[in-house]
Design an enzyme around this catalytic site. Structure first.
Site, mmCIF file in Angstrom:
data_model
loop_
_atom_site.group_PDB
_atom_site.id
_atom_site.type_symbol
_atom_site.label_atom_id
_atom_site.label_comp_id
_atom_site.label_asym_id
_atom_site.label_seq_id
_atom_site.Cartn_x
_atom_site.Cartn_y
_atom_site.Cartn_z
ATOM 1 N N ARG A 207 -39.588 -24.004 -35.372
ATOM 2 C CA ARG A 207 -40.464 -23.224 -34.923
ATOM 3 C C ARG A 207 -41.289 -23.826 -33.817
ATOM 4 O O ARG A 207 -41.535 -23.533 -32.774
ATOM 5 C CB ARG A 207 -41.261 -22.648 -35.916
ATOM 6 N N ASP A 255 -34.708 -7.837 -38.362
ATOM 7 C CA ASP A 255 -34.597 -8.347 -39.697
ATOM 8 C C ASP A 255 -34.270 -6.925 -40.501
ATOM 9 O O ASP A 255 -34.651 -5.742 -40.115
ATOM 10 C CB ASP A 255 -35.742 -8.860 -40.206
ATOM 11 N N SER A 256 -33.454 -7.074 -41.661
ATOM 12 C CA SER A 256 -33.139 -5.901 -42.505
ATOM 13 C C SER A 256 -34.150 -5.831 -43.543
ATOM 14 O O SER A 256 -34.010 -4.713 -44.286
ATOM 15 C CB SER A 256 -31.759 -6.094 -42.931
ATOM 16 N N ASN A 288 -29.650 -4.160 -38.980
ATOM 17 C CA ASN A 288 -28.533 -5.248 -39.360
ATOM 18 C C ASN A 288 -28.280 -5.933 -37.935
ATOM 19 O O ASN A 288 -28.000 -5.387 -36.734
ATOM 20 C CB ASN A 288 -26.864 -4.490 -39.968
ATOM 21 N N CYS A 349 -28.079 -22.376 -43.196
ATOM 22 C CA CYS A 349 -28.715 -22.813 -44.397
ATOM 23 C C CYS A 349 -27.861 -22.882 -45.509
ATOM 24 O O CYS A 349 -28.348 -22.871 -46.702
ATOM 25 C CB CYS A 349 -30.104 -22.118 -44.697
HETATM 26 N N1 SAH Z 1 -36.213 -17.282 -39.269
HETATM 27 C C1 SAH Z 1 -37.179 -16.886 -40.354
HETATM 28 C C2 SAH Z 1 -36.273 -17.228 -41.785
HETATM 29 C C3 SAH Z 1 -35.047 -16.178 -41.805
HETATM 30 S S1 SAH Z 1 -34.591 -16.059 -43.516
HETATM 31 C C4 SAH Z 1 -38.450 -17.815 -40.135
HETATM 32 O O1 SAH Z 1 -38.555 -18.645 -39.573
HETATM 33 O O2 SAH Z 1 -39.363 -17.358 -41.244
HETATM 34 C C5 SAH Z 1 -33.301 -14.716 -43.481
HETATM 35 C C6 SAH Z 1 -33.570 -13.280 -43.002
HETATM 36 O O3 SAH Z 1 -32.544 -12.700 -42.659
HETATM 37 C C7 SAH Z 1 -34.336 -12.654 -44.207
HETATM 38 O O4 SAH Z 1 -35.528 -12.339 -43.771
HETATM 39 C C8 SAH Z 1 -33.441 -11.544 -44.351
HETATM 40 O O5 SAH Z 1 -34.055 -10.373 -44.789
HETATM 41 C C9 SAH Z 1 -32.667 -11.329 -43.094
HETATM 42 N N2 SAH Z 1 -31.427 -10.636 -43.313
HETATM 43 C C10 SAH Z 1 -30.320 -11.042 -44.147
HETATM 44 N N3 SAH Z 1 -29.223 -10.358 -43.651
HETATM 45 C C11 SAH Z 1 -29.628 -9.722 -42.660
HETATM 46 C C12 SAH Z 1 -28.864 -8.729 -41.718
HETATM 47 N N4 SAH Z 1 -27.420 -8.484 -41.951
HETATM 48 N N5 SAH Z 1 -29.554 -8.311 -40.577
HETATM 49 C C13 SAH Z 1 -30.714 -8.509 -40.414
HETATM 50 N N6 SAH Z 1 -31.528 -9.288 -41.195
HETATM 51 C C14 SAH Z 1 -31.004 -10.000 -42.183
#
Ligand code: SAH
Length: 407
Positions: A207, A255-256, A288, A349
């Site tokens: 970040r 985000d979902s 999504n 990850c």
């Molecule tokens: N970048 C973030 C962490 C991401 S964690 C940070 O810096 O804090 C992964 C995220 O993906 C989660 O919030 C989860 O809700 C979301 N997620 C999972 N599958 C998804 C999809 N198909 N579309 C959108 N969001 C999704």
């Protein structure tokens, strides 16, 4: 003292200080859940003291490779104290810090994050489950804090035959809503309801890099995919503010999870950003990512900065192939949406997808997209999520900063 006798040839990984003993390596022996066992080679030579996990494929996890070491409360307290003290070795610009990172800190299955004055722990193996009270006391002593919340509701617990448990382990009825300061910004979280222990501390330094890139490159159109509570969005705005370039920027966060998005939106105000007053646009899409990327392509939209930080597609190597296809797909779409000269921060990850494989996936996504790029940087978890020499599985988070070649 109970003993596990290994099959011939199966002593090698323990001799290299790798802490796991798989079910398939064991010739005979057993114990109760979390009980300490002496692990020995097929000919009876001492290898390690370990915690027994009767239900898991990882049947034992080593505490110590020293034969004279007693595995008791004093020993565990010393390991906890060393892990906490080791965080002083790293430059951590946050009051949200991972204090114990499982195997890398000699405490297999234990995760502990500190958010301000509150500790949040996950007990994810039979060994740390059995020693929970001792470890809880040791954590309070090593940190001088008094509040410890348990979030043992991660999927790893099922594999150990343990039920999910959450709630205050030390202290009670304390606030679960916390604000941390990370680099130049603030972020809020709820330790009771947030993902993992509440927040993704491991992306802290990526970040920061994103903020630095925003400042240097003066992003105009930012797309933050899988944004969770909007950390990368806030970072981008902080970087733009430092360059006096907030005005006219547009930022889309996807985000979902609706609660995560609501928090992402609230994080703008928490950091003093006001779209109307500062002249930028911020969109938060509850959707999504796969769908959004396709829609944006159809609409002919493009971005000069994109973050792709998906959840774990491949928890283990067995899932790697299907995960590879999923990673390739979103990376292909994101690269197509990237303007020439723009930057993509892309992450995996998944423990089951190594750095080399991830690089190959992104390369083949570029090929399919017809997009040529420079790998400007390799990114990884912040240093309080350490990797150790003995435990390569510790490298779970990897990222690449890809800059699309100018037209
Ligand atoms: N970048 C973030 C962490 C991401 S964690 C940070 O810096 O804090 C992964 C995220 O993906 C989660 O919030 C989860 O809700 C979301 N997620 C999972 N599958 C998804 C999809 N198909 N579309 C959108 N969001 C999704």
């Amino acid at each position: 003292m109970k003993t596990l006798r290994l099959k011939p040839g199966k002593e090698r990984s323990l001799q290299r200080r790798h802490p796991w003993v798989f079910e398939s390596a064991i010739a005979r022996g057993g114990a109760d859940a979390g009980e300490t066992v002496r692990i020995e080679s097929h000919d009876g030579a001492f290898l390690a003291w370990a915690a027994f996990s009767p239900e898991s494929k990882i049947r034992a996890r080593a505490w110590s490779f020293v034969e004279t070491q007693r595995i008791d409360a004093a020993f565990l307290a010393s390991v906890v104290a060393r892990a906490v003290a080791a965080r002083g070795l790293f430059e951590l610009q946050s009051d949200g810090v991972r204090l114990v990172h499982g195997e890398a800190d000699g405490l297999p299955g234990l995760i502990v994050d500190r958010y301000g004055d509150t500790l949040v722990a996950q007990f994810l193996s039979a060994g740390v489950e059995r020693w929970k009270a001792v470890l809880a006391d040791a954590l309070l002593k090593a940190t001088g804090l008094s509040k410890l919340y348990e979030r043992s509701d991660a999927s790893g617990r099922e594999r150990e035959g343990l039920k999910p448990v959450t709630g205050w382990l030390r202290g009670q009825d304390e606030a679960t809503e916390i604000v941390i300061r990370e680099h130049d910004w603030k972020l809020s979280l709820d330790i009771a309801t947030g993902h993992k222990t509440g927040f993704y501390l491991d992306q802290r330094d990526s970040r920061r890099r994103f903020a630095e890139m925003a400042r240097h490159r003066r992003f105009r159109r930012v797309l933050n995919c899988f944004c969770y509570t909007g950390g990368f969005t806030v970072a981008a705005l902080a970087g733009l503010k430092a360059a006096d370039a907030v005005k006219g920027a547009s930022l889309v966060s996807v985000d979902s999870s609706l609660p995560a998005l609501e928090r992402a939106r609230a994080h703008l105000a928490l950091n003093g950003f006001d779209a109307a007053a500062d002249g930028f646009e911020a969109e938060f899409l509850d959707a999504n990512v796969n769908t959004v990327l396709r829609e944006f392509l159809d609409q002919g939209r493009s971005f000069d900065a994109i973050v792709l930080d998906p959840p774990k597609f491949a928890p283990t190597v067995a899932h790697a192939e299907r995960a590879a296809r999923a990673y390739k797909d979103i990376n292909r779409l994101a690269l197509k949406l990237l303007e020439p000269g723009g930057v993509l921060l892309t992450f995996s990850c998944s423990g089951g997808v190594g750095a080399d494989l991830f690089h190959k996936i992104v390369a083949s996504a570029g090929l399919d997209a017809g997009v040529d790029g420079y790998i400007a940087e390799r990114l990884g978890a912040a240093p309080d999520h350490p990797m150790t020499i003995e435990f390569p599985e510790g490298e779970y988070l990897k990222g690449l900063a890809v800059v699309r070649k100018p037209a």
